[in-house]
Design an enzyme around this catalytic site. Structure first.
Site, PDB file in Angstrom:
ATOM      1  N   HIS A 183       0.855  -1.191   0.000  1.00  0.00           N
ATOM      2  CA  HIS A 183       0.000   0.000   0.000  1.00  0.00           C
ATOM      3  C   HIS A 183       0.888   1.237   0.000  1.00  0.00           C
ATOM      4  O   HIS A 183       1.626   1.481   0.953  1.00  0.00           O
ATOM      5  CB  HIS A 183      -0.892  -0.004   1.242  1.00  0.00           C
ATOM      6  CG  HIS A 183      -1.778   1.203   1.361  1.00  0.00           C
ATOM      7  ND1 HIS A 183      -2.221   1.683   2.580  1.00  0.00           N
ATOM      8  CD2 HIS A 183      -2.308   2.019   0.419  1.00  0.00           C
ATOM      9  CE1 HIS A 183      -2.995   2.737   2.378  1.00  0.00           C
ATOM     10  NE2 HIS A 183      -3.055   2.975   1.076  1.00  0.00           N
TER      11      HIS A 183
ATOM     12  N   HIS B 135     -12.122   0.983   0.487  1.00  0.00           N
ATOM     13  CA  HIS B 135     -10.680   0.904   0.203  1.00  0.00           C
ATOM     14  C   HIS B 135      -9.903   0.384   1.402  1.00  0.00           C
ATOM     15  O   HIS B 135      -8.678   0.259   1.363  1.00  0.00           O
ATOM     16  CB  HIS B 135     -10.133   2.261  -0.228  1.00  0.00           C
ATOM     17  CG  HIS B 135      -9.674   3.154   0.886  1.00  0.00           C
ATOM     18  ND1 HIS B 135     -10.490   3.525   1.932  1.00  0.00           N
ATOM     19  CD2 HIS B 135      -8.485   3.752   1.121  1.00  0.00           C
ATOM     20  CE1 HIS B 135      -9.822   4.314   2.756  1.00  0.00           C
ATOM     21  NE2 HIS B 135      -8.605   4.475   2.298  1.00  0.00           N
TER      22      HIS B 135
ATOM     23  N   GLY C 258     -11.044   2.079   7.387  1.00  0.00           N
ATOM     24  CA  GLY C 258     -11.538   3.417   7.728  1.00  0.00           C
ATOM     25  C   GLY C 258     -11.318   3.740   9.196  1.00  0.00           C
ATOM     26  O   GLY C 258     -11.638   2.939  10.070  1.00  0.00           O
TER      27      GLY C 258
END
Length: 483
Positions: free
Chosen positions: A241, A402, A405
């Site tokens: 990421h 995605h 959160g």
């Protein structure tokens, strides 16, 4: 669109979709009852501001939505291309931030020894700079080739499967390997940014960026899809990421200033002074669009080079027979043109992942029949997921979550989460300990699982809303974080 309902064991009904009517328009929220009820009221204030941007036709929130700058993370915002606006705020400062997963020829049994996992993490740290100011190891090519050509600007020695095209996945198993744009806009980027961004190629960055070694658990409902993707139960995969580093930050800063100037001159604005937007076809809009594409090129190459460093480190420890091929690379901070039912839309995603179903023509060719992998990271210490889109996802322009959160700010997490709680989540001292490269967990308390929503609840909402389905669950066994 009707609410999607699921009967619960206690007889209550769980609703996974709501169309919320605000003063400026409607926002479509995909979340379970529990996640919806826990939302900060400010997410709706921000939605109402965003809905005041002229000509907007759709705005959706994914279940991991949380407050951001100008726009919430977890937002999908859509215009008709012919009269679209573009917003740096609805893309985010880390342009092109996204995910990458590589398959390996290892199984969980191969890395059962905790001492071996520690050796791997130390080797990766040597090959992959994790300090914020550290210089990357890739200085033998020009940065201009990267921001203009994306993965196609790399020398062949950094594309390990370029010499075996029949087995190659580096250029084909990606959402986009190159974005074309008007290169004359590159003249607007200051010289010092070119130097800094070149030094940062192949580096993680801080915050929630990471590289993880994970083991695969295939979901029975999608075993056939998993097999077509090359997944096997117990297989070791590498998840990455990261984003566009200083290059994307500079584009956001420079173009954000130009967009703000355009807004002042033309009397545009909302109650939030940090919400920036301009007509797509204005000078300010075109400057941002073109330079944003250069940052998308940078981001995909950055993740590719991070993977290259990890490959070299693993071979140093495990030997030359270690293999690592690309499963997929995608972004979750960007804006671009998409076609649905013969109509052109300009779609922004900020902290939202595109998840296309089988047969959708925008799938890369290797995934046309299955749908492409949608890569969803969990928080550190929790599982991540590989998903595939469903046809019903068209209702949210094929956007899903995605990640988990945040539920707490970084400062609040450091004050409220204890090292003991974090250590328990990482199973410190146990045989299945999740190895982390930081010497002190206290230094990364703001990235503990307790700082985030439950990724399992997020995935449950995505599945319950029929936006996507689970192909595999990825369990972490080692984590490399930026320092």
């Amino acid at each position: 669109m009707n609410n999607m309902l699921t009967e619960q064991p206690n007889g209550n009904t769980n609703t996974y979709y709501r169309q919320m009517k605000l003063t400026a328009g409607d926002v479509h929220v995909y979340a379970s009852n529990e996640l919806y009820n826990a939302l900060d009221g400010k997410v709706f204030e921000m939605a109402n501001n965003n809905l005041q941007i002229p000509n907007i036709r759709y705005m959706g929130y994914t279940p991991d939505v949380h407050v951001g700058i100008g726009t919430c993370i977890g937002t999908t915002a859509v215009w008709d291309t012919e009269n679209a606006f573009v917003s740096p705020s609805i893309v985010g400062s880390d342009i092109g931030c996204g995910m990458r997963v590589h398959l390996t020829n290892l199984s969980a049994h191969d890395l059962k020894d905790v001492k071996l996992r520690r050796r791997l993490v130390k080797a990766i740290e040597r090959m992959l700079p994790v300090e914020e100011q550290a210089r990357g190891h890739y200085s033998d090519f020009r940065l201009e080739q990267i921001v203009v050509k994306g993965l196609h600007g790399l020398p062949k020695k950094y594309v390990p499967d370029a010499y075996t095209p029949r087995k190659a996945t580096s250029l084909t198993h990606v959402e986009h390997s190159r974005f074309q744009f008007d290169e004359s806009y590159l003249e607007r980027i200051p010289e010092q940014v070119w130097h800094r961004a070149h030094r940062q190629l192949g580096t993680l960055g801080r915050g929630n960026h990471f590289a993880e070694i994970q083991t695969i658990e295939i979901h029975e409902d999608n075993r056939e899809v998993a097999e077509q993707w090359g997944l096997v139960d117990g297989q070791i995969v590498i998840m990455i990421h990261s984003g566009s580093r200083a290059w994307g930050g500079s584009v956001n800063q420079h173009c954000g200033s130009e967009v703000a100037k355009f807004m002042r001159m033309n009397g545009l604005g909302t109650a939030d002074p940090k919400l920036a937007f301009a007509p797509l076809h204005s000078d300010a809009g075109q400057a941002y669009l073109n330079l944003m594409y250069s940052a998308l090129n940078y981001a995909v190459v950055n993740r590719h080079l991070i993977a290259n460093s990890i490959r070299e480190a693993c071979r140093e420890v495990l030997g030359p027979k270690f293999e690592m091929s690309t499963l997929y690379d995608l972004m979750h901070n960007y804006a671009w043109e998409e076609e649905q039912r013969g109509k052109s839309f300009f779609v922004h995603r900020k902290g939202a992942t595109r998840a296309l179903p089988p047969g959708h023509p925008d799938n890369p060719l290797p995934f046309l029949n299955t749908g492409h992998p949608a890569l969803i990271p969990g928080s550190m210490g929790s599982a991540s997921y590989l998903m595939v889109g469903r046809p019903e996802g068209e209702s949210n322009h094929y956007s899903i979550c995605h990640g988990a959160g945040r539920i707490r700010s970084r400062n609040a997490s450091k004050q409220l989460v204890t090292v003991e709680e974090f250590a328990s989540s990482m199973r410190i001292g146990q045989e299945d300990e999740i190895i982390v490269n930081h010497k002190s967990l206290e230094s990364i308390l703001d990235e503990s699982p307790q700082a985030y929503k439950s990724i399992d609840q997020i995935i449950d909402s995505v599945v319950g809303a029929q936006l996507a389905s689970v192909v595999a669950k990825c369990h972490p066994i080692a984590v490399i974080k930026g320092v």
